[in-house]
Design a protein around this motif. Structure first.
Motif, PDB file in Angstrom:
ATOM      1  N   LYS A 202       0.813  -1.219   0.000  1.00  0.00           N
ATOM      2  CA  LYS A 202       0.000   0.000   0.000  1.00  0.00           C
ATOM      3  C   LYS A 202       0.843   1.264   0.000  1.00  0.00           C
ATOM      4  N   VAL A 203       2.112   1.161   0.235  1.00  0.00           N
ATOM      5  CA  VAL A 203       2.914   2.374   0.424  1.00  0.00           C
ATOM      6  C   VAL A 203       3.890   2.591  -0.730  1.00  0.00           C
ATOM      7  N   HIS A 204       4.409   3.797  -0.786  1.00  0.00           N
ATOM      8  CA  HIS A 204       5.310   4.160  -1.879  1.00  0.00           C
ATOM      9  C   HIS A 204       6.752   4.272  -1.404  1.00  0.00           C
ATOM     10  N   ASN A 205       7.042   3.646  -0.296  1.00  0.00           N
ATOM     11  CA  ASN A 205       8.381   3.801   0.264  1.00  0.00           C
ATOM     12  C   ASN A 205       9.363   2.816  -0.332  1.00  0.00           C
ATOM     13  N   SER A 225       3.763   9.090   2.013  1.00  0.00           N
ATOM     14  CA  SER A 225       3.176  10.137   2.833  1.00  0.00           C
ATOM     15  C   SER A 225       1.760   9.739   3.202  1.00  0.00           C
ATOM     16  N   LEU A 226       1.154  10.607   3.969  1.00  0.00           N
ATOM     17  CA  LEU A 226      -0.242  10.397   4.331  1.00  0.00           C
ATOM     18  C   LEU A 226      -1.083  11.376   3.535  1.00  0.00           C
ATOM     19  N   GLU A 227      -2.163  10.905   2.984  1.00  0.00           N
ATOM     20  CA  GLU A 227      -3.037  11.772   2.210  1.00  0.00           C
ATOM     21  C   GLU A 227      -4.423  11.731   2.817  1.00  0.00           C
ATOM     22  N   TYR A 235      -7.281   9.881   6.949  1.00  0.00           N
ATOM     23  CA  TYR A 235      -5.970   9.884   6.312  1.00  0.00           C
ATOM     24  C   TYR A 235      -5.598   8.467   5.902  1.00  0.00           C
ATOM     25  N   ILE A 236      -4.989   8.323   4.771  1.00  0.00           N
ATOM     26  CA  ILE A 236      -4.536   6.994   4.342  1.00  0.00           C
ATOM     27  C   ILE A 236      -3.058   7.069   3.980  1.00  0.00           C
ATOM     28  N   LEU A 237      -2.430   5.922   4.038  1.00  0.00           N
ATOM     29  CA  LEU A 237      -1.026   5.848   3.622  1.00  0.00           C
ATOM     30  C   LEU A 237      -0.980   5.718   2.107  1.00  0.00           C
ATOM     31  N   ILE A 238      -0.108   6.470   1.463  1.00  0.00           N
ATOM     32  CA  ILE A 238       0.044   6.285   0.009  1.00  0.00           C
ATOM     33  C   ILE A 238       1.508   6.034  -0.307  1.00  0.00           C
TER      34      ILE A 238
END
Ligand code: ADP
Ligand code: MG
Length: 238
Positions: A202-205, A225-227, A235-238
């Protein structure tokens, strides 16, 4: 700031926990370290804080060459690195405030500075109203927030979290993850160890993957980041 070159760790009875790790992590990065149970993730974390010694290779952490570091410098290295554990590791007989203050006392912080710094850390994790509670009076998520406050109270350059949401339900886990993203925005490098592959889809890290003590993947993306998600109002993790 963290550089490993061909690092290996063989435990005394011959288990090769890490075989040939080469990786660099820059200041301010937010990196996930994933891998199955037993793949060497915790060993990787322990080498960084010199809880374990590498048996092969070279590594530099926060300016210290860990092949040559003197015993007297190990506490100085550890002061630059906060650690968060899966099982919180709080002292049950002490209050939330005392648990966090203890981290400052052991490094000889000026007593006058302790209270304001503990309160500042508690505000960051939104637990300032629980300062006088004992850990047993808190939920799991709250206990982990105390663990995070304790890890950041000394303003470390690097925060290592070893499966910090492993004992928490998904919603609480997400709250804890948001906190790490917020801490990363202050410039702190975050190294997030997890065996939960679904988190990292789920994340872009950046995601470093370890398999049988070897690095098998290093996907560099942005820091994530959180959007604000208008559909869910959260807020969700992107
Ligand atoms: P992970 O955190 O990915 O589950 P670990 O780094 O804890 O993996 O363990 C990697 C391997 O090293 C495993 O085979 C484990 O049994 C072994 N190991 C971990 N710690 C020790 C230790 N102190 N002594 C001997 N073997 C260990
Ligand atoms: Mg582990």
């Amino acid at each position: 700031m963290i550089k490993m070159e061909n690092v290996g760790k063989t435990y005394p009875k011959g288990v090769k926990a890490l075989r040939d790790m080469s990786v660099s992590i820059e200041d301010g990065e937010f990196v996930y370290v994933i891998g199955a149970s037993g793949s060497g993730k915790s060993t990787f974390a322990k080498l960084l804080i010199r809880e374990e010694k590498m048996t092969k290779g070279k590594m530099t952490v926060c300016g210290y060459d860990l092949a040559k570091i003197k015993n007297k410098d190990i506490p100085k290295l550890r002061r630059q690195i906060g650690v968060v554990f899966q099982d919180y590791r709080l002292l049950e007989s002490r209050t939330v405030f005392e648990n966090i203050a203890y981290a400052l006392e052991v490094i000889g912080t000026n007593p006058e500075d302790i209270k304001p710094r503990v309160m500042e850390a508690l505000i960051q994790v939104e637990l300032e109203d629980k300062a006088d509670h004992k850990p047993t009076e808190l939920s799991g998520g709250e206990q982990q927030r105390v663990g995070i406050a304790r890890a950041i109270v000394n303003n470390p350059k690097v925060l290592i979290a070893d499966e910090p949401t492993g004992n928490l339900d998904p919603k609480t886990a997400l709250d804890i993850m948001r906190l790490f993203y917020r801490i990363n925005l202050t410039g702190t490098t975050i190294i997030m160890v997890t065996h939960n592959r679904s988190i990292v889809t789920k994340v872009h890290n950046r995601v470093i993957e370890i398999k049988n003590g070897t690095l098998v993947g290093d996907k560099c993306k942005d820091n994530g980041s959180l959007e604000y998600d208008y559909s869910s109002g959260d807020y969700i993790l992107i």
